[in-house]
Design a protein around this motif. Structure first.
Motif, short mmCIF file in Angstrom:
data_model
loop_
_atom_site.label_atom_id
_atom_site.label_comp_id
_atom_site.label_asym_id
_atom_site.label_seq_id
_atom_site.Cartn_x
_atom_site.Cartn_y
_atom_site.Cartn_z
N PHE A 7 38.62 17.28 42.42
CA PHE A 7 38.79 18.59 41.81
C PHE A 7 39.69 19.44 42.71
O PHE A 7 39.59 19.36 43.94
N GLU A 8 40.57 20.23 42.10
CA GLU A 8 41.41 21.18 42.83
C GLU A 8 41.09 22.57 42.31
O GLU A 8 41.30 22.87 41.14
N ASN A 9 40.53 23.41 43.23
CA ASN A 9 40.08 24.76 42.85
C ASN A 9 39.16 24.70 41.62
O ASN A 9 39.33 25.42 40.63
N SER A 10 38.20 23.75 41.67
CA SER A 10 37.18 23.54 40.64
C SER A 10 37.72 22.92 39.37
O SER A 10 36.98 22.74 38.40
N ASN A 11 38.99 22.57 39.32
CA ASN A 11 39.57 21.93 38.13
C ASN A 11 39.68 20.43 38.36
O ASN A 11 40.27 19.97 39.35
N PHE A 12 39.10 19.62 37.44
CA PHE A 12 39.15 18.17 37.57
C PHE A 12 40.59 17.69 37.41
O PHE A 12 41.29 18.09 36.48
N ILE A 13 41.02 16.79 38.33
CA ILE A 13 42.40 16.30 38.25
C ILE A 13 42.49 14.77 38.18
O ILE A 13 43.43 14.23 37.62
N SER A 14 41.51 14.01 38.77
CA SER A 14 41.62 12.55 38.74
C SER A 14 40.29 11.91 39.10
O SER A 14 39.38 12.57 39.62
N THR A 91 37.97 19.28 46.23
CA THR A 91 36.57 18.88 46.35
C THR A 91 36.45 17.46 45.80
O THR A 91 37.06 17.13 44.77
N PHE A 92 35.68 16.61 46.51
CA PHE A 92 35.51 15.21 46.13
C PHE A 92 34.03 14.95 45.86
O PHE A 92 33.19 15.14 46.76
N LYS A 93 33.70 14.53 44.63
CA LYS A 93 32.33 14.12 44.29
C LYS A 93 32.30 12.60 44.30
O LYS A 93 32.95 11.94 43.49
N ILE A 94 31.51 12.06 45.25
CA ILE A 94 31.49 10.61 45.49
C ILE A 94 30.17 10.06 44.97
O ILE A 94 29.09 10.45 45.44
N GLU A 95 30.25 9.17 43.97
CA GLU A 95 29.07 8.57 43.37
C GLU A 95 28.90 7.16 43.93
O GLU A 95 29.83 6.35 43.88
N ALA A 96 27.69 6.88 44.48
CA ALA A 96 27.39 5.57 45.06
C ALA A 96 26.40 4.86 44.16
O ALA A 96 25.21 5.18 44.16
#
Length: 661
Positions: A7-14, A91-96
């Motif tokens: 996310f960049e500034n709370s906007n999902f990008i990839s 911001t990076f949300k990492i799912e394991a």
């Protein structure tokens, strides 16, 4: 497999999947996740690796931020279902997913075939044989030898490094983490040996498949391995505990195993934890081998270990053999033999004080860096650079900030851009003021056109100095000149005529002067220039100039013919010196004369051949100490030679060296 949402500034990008042992994040084009260029983001900022069955994310940038839950971190185990990490403004949300990391680890680190270690011992008696004979399908009869088979897992957790000492004092640990590592006095070396007795390139360490070799690079004072000199440019394999010495430095080669505790637990505790005496032996051996070994951790590990009492009973009689086996295993693991240092209370207090001082300096550095970022965001780039200078003056670089070069470059670029814009505004303002001042001066002088050019230029002098190419000024001057020409046309024409006559006469006189001085080429050229010029000739000097040219050419032809004749005669009489001089005389007048050039080349070649023989004889005389005879030959060369030629100059130099120049 991990999944990463960006996310960049709370906007999902990839969104990305981690399907490889190492995964990089940064603004470099070769990263797996490529970020846009922002202040504080490095080319390679962070990476994710699979380490001991767990995913680890760590910051590899020397600068910038790496934030979790509002706190700056350097690394983190990804053992939660969802982990959120920030690298502003990303911001990076990492799912394991719930998968076995150990399976992934096993795929990367397969089990190596079992290695056999032979331990020789005394023969047991008959009663002991009954107790010592193992039963079951794993039993092999080795006769008089007891053979223990141990499966060794390929070790990817070994750390190779030098303990560095200078003049007997410990300095630091230096990791050996490259294939080729250079040591020497040079600042470009991987490890700079700060000693005048060290060579710029002293020695190197070469790594090949976890085998390290020492190579002396032809150092002046030599390199020593275990007090023995090392031959230059030969690779010698190193073993743990080897000592490399220069004049005042020592480097102890050591290997550390990060999984030492686990290996001791699985390979040692079950074999040795049978009696207090055996337990103490394990402790002492472990502590002697690894100065980082934790006695309390070993005690706790042994206490937790469950041991079959029947098996222990069988192993009691072979405990000494197995103790030796464990010591051998630990030695194979390459654990350091350097004894642990004891720190007294004064040293601990000093270290605590130094640690506190460094912490305070780090806080100062962080303050300066944060202020620099603040001023950068406020477009106050001068103060940004001042804060970065203050950051450098602190002398301590916090681990979560690192280098400030990227921020410094951006501040300098922006500062220069603003400076250029301000300079351009000042230039335009100054230009406008100048144009207004020149226009006012022109308006005041327009009525001076009829007063003549000089009067007009005098009035416009300031305007001309300010803007010499101004079209209005040039137009006014042209008008004044036209008026003057109209009023004084006749007088000006007469004056111009007289002036041109005088110039023609002056040119004729100049040609005559060249003729008198023997500079005939210039005389001919100047007479021709006067004859073909448009200068008025009331005295009829142009016909005389043409006659003078003919006379000079006749003289030149005579001199050239004489030079040619004397040169030919000299060559015929083998008087090559005069032949060369004759050609030189003619070439002074006509340096491109083909026949004279050919005669000169021939004469110089023959003269050079004669003088070479004399010079060779003189060198032989000189070599045999017959200096006077050599001098006579050199003087003959001077007499027969021509200044400027090869052997003439050599002979003159020889005579000068022997005080007879």
């Amino acid at each position: 497999m991990l999944k990463i949402k960006v996310f960049e500034n709370s906007n999902f990008i990839s969104e990305h999947e981690v399907d490889q042992p190492e995964f990089t994040i940064g603004r470099g084009s070769d990263c797996d996740i490529v970020l846009d260029s922002h202040p504080g983001i490095s080319r390679k900022h962070a990476r994710i690796t699979l380490h001991q069955g767990e995913y680890l994310i760590e910051k590899i940038s020397q600068g910038g931020h790496f934030i979790k839950d509002g706190e700056s971190i350097s690394s983190l185990q990804l053992n939660e279902p969802v982990t959120s990490i920030s690298i502003p403004p990303y911001t990076f949300k990492i799912e394991a997913p719930n998968i076995s990391h150990q399976e992934l680890l096993d795929e990367q680190n397969p089990v190596v075939e079992a290695k056999n270690i032979m331990i020789h011992s005394e023969q047991p008696n008959e009663e002991e044989e009954a107790d010592l004979s193992p039963k079951g399908e794993d039993y092999d009869d080795f006769g008089d030898e007891e053979k223990t088979s141990i499966a060794v897992i390929e070790n990817n957790n070994l750390n190779y490094y030098f303990k560095v000492f200078k003049e007997g004092k410990y300095i630091k640990d230096f990791p050996l983490d490259k294939k080729v590592i250079a040591f020497g006095r040079s600042k470009q070396a991987d490890f700079t040996i700060e000693s005048a007795r060290s060579s710029r390139k002293h020695f190197s360490i070469v790594k090949l498949n976890n085998v390290f070799c020492l190579k002396d690079l032809g150092s002046s004072n030599g390199t020593y391995l275990n007090k023995q000199p090392v031959p230059a440019n030969q690779e010698i394999e190193l073993k743990s505990g080897d000592v490399i010495s220069t004049e005042d430095h020592k480097f102890i080669f050591e290997i550390k195993d990060e999984n030492f505790m686990n290996k001791v637990k699985h390979l040692a505790v079950a074999e040795l934890a049978t009696e207090n005496e055996d337990l103490e032996s394990l402790r002492n051996n472990a502590l002697a081998i690894d100065d980082s070994f934790d006695r309390k951790k070993l005690d706790a590990t042994i206490k937790e270990q469950s041991v079959d009492p029947v098996l222990l009973s069988k192993q009691n009689k072979t405990k000494k053999i197995r103790i030796g086996l464990i010591i051998g295993i630990i030695a194979i693991l390459g654990i350091s033999l350097l004894p642990k240092k004891n720190n007294n209370s004064a040293e601990l207090a000093s270290k605590a004080k130094e640690k506190q001082r460094l912490k305070e300096l780090e806080l100062q550095a962080v303050d300066h860096f944060n202020l620099a970022l603040r001023f950068y965001n406020q477009n106050d780039f001068e103060r940004c650079l001042n804060e970065l200078d203050a950051f450098d003056d602190v002398g301590v670089v916090p681990s979560d900030i690192g280098e400030t070069s990227e921020l410094r470059v951006q501040c300098e670029v922006e500062k220069e851009r603003i400076q250029r814009e301000q300079d351009e505004k000042r230039r335009l303002k100054k230009q406008k003021e100048l144009e207004q001042k020149v226009a006012l001066e022109i308006a005041n002088c327009e009525n001076m056109v009829t007063e003549g050019v000089d009067s007009l230029k005098s009035c416009l002098s300031m305007a001309i100095s300010l803007d010499p190419t101004n079209e209005t000024i040039n137009s006014l001057i042209d008008q004044a000149q036209a008026i003057e020409l109209e009023q004084e046309e006749k007088e000006k024409r007469q004056a111009a005529y007289r002036k041109r006559v005088a110039k023609g006469k002056a040119l004729y006189k100049k040609a005559e002067k060249y003729d008198e001085n023997g500079d005939w080429k210039r005389a001919i050229k100047t007479f021709d220039k006067f004859s073909n010029s448009s200068y008025p000739d009331p005295a009829k000097l142009k016909p005389q100039a043409k006659r003078n040219v003919a006379s000079i050419r006749s003289r030149i032809d005579g001199i050239l013919a004489g030079s040619i004749a004397r040169a030919k005669q000299g060559i015929q009489n083998e008087d090559y010196k005069n032949a060369v001089l004759a050609t030189r005389e003619g070439l002074k007048i006509d340096r491109d004369h083909e026949e004279l050039l050919e005669l000169q080349e021939k004469a110089e070649k023959e003269l050079n051949s004669q003088l070479r023989k004399l010079y060779q004889e003189s060198i032989i005389d000189e070599d045999f100490g017959q200096i006077e005879q050599a001098k006579q030959n050199w003087k003959k060369i001077i007499e027969q030679g021509v200044p400027g030629t090869n052997y003439y100059e050599k002979a003159r130099k020889k005579l000068k060296n022997f005080g007879d120049g």
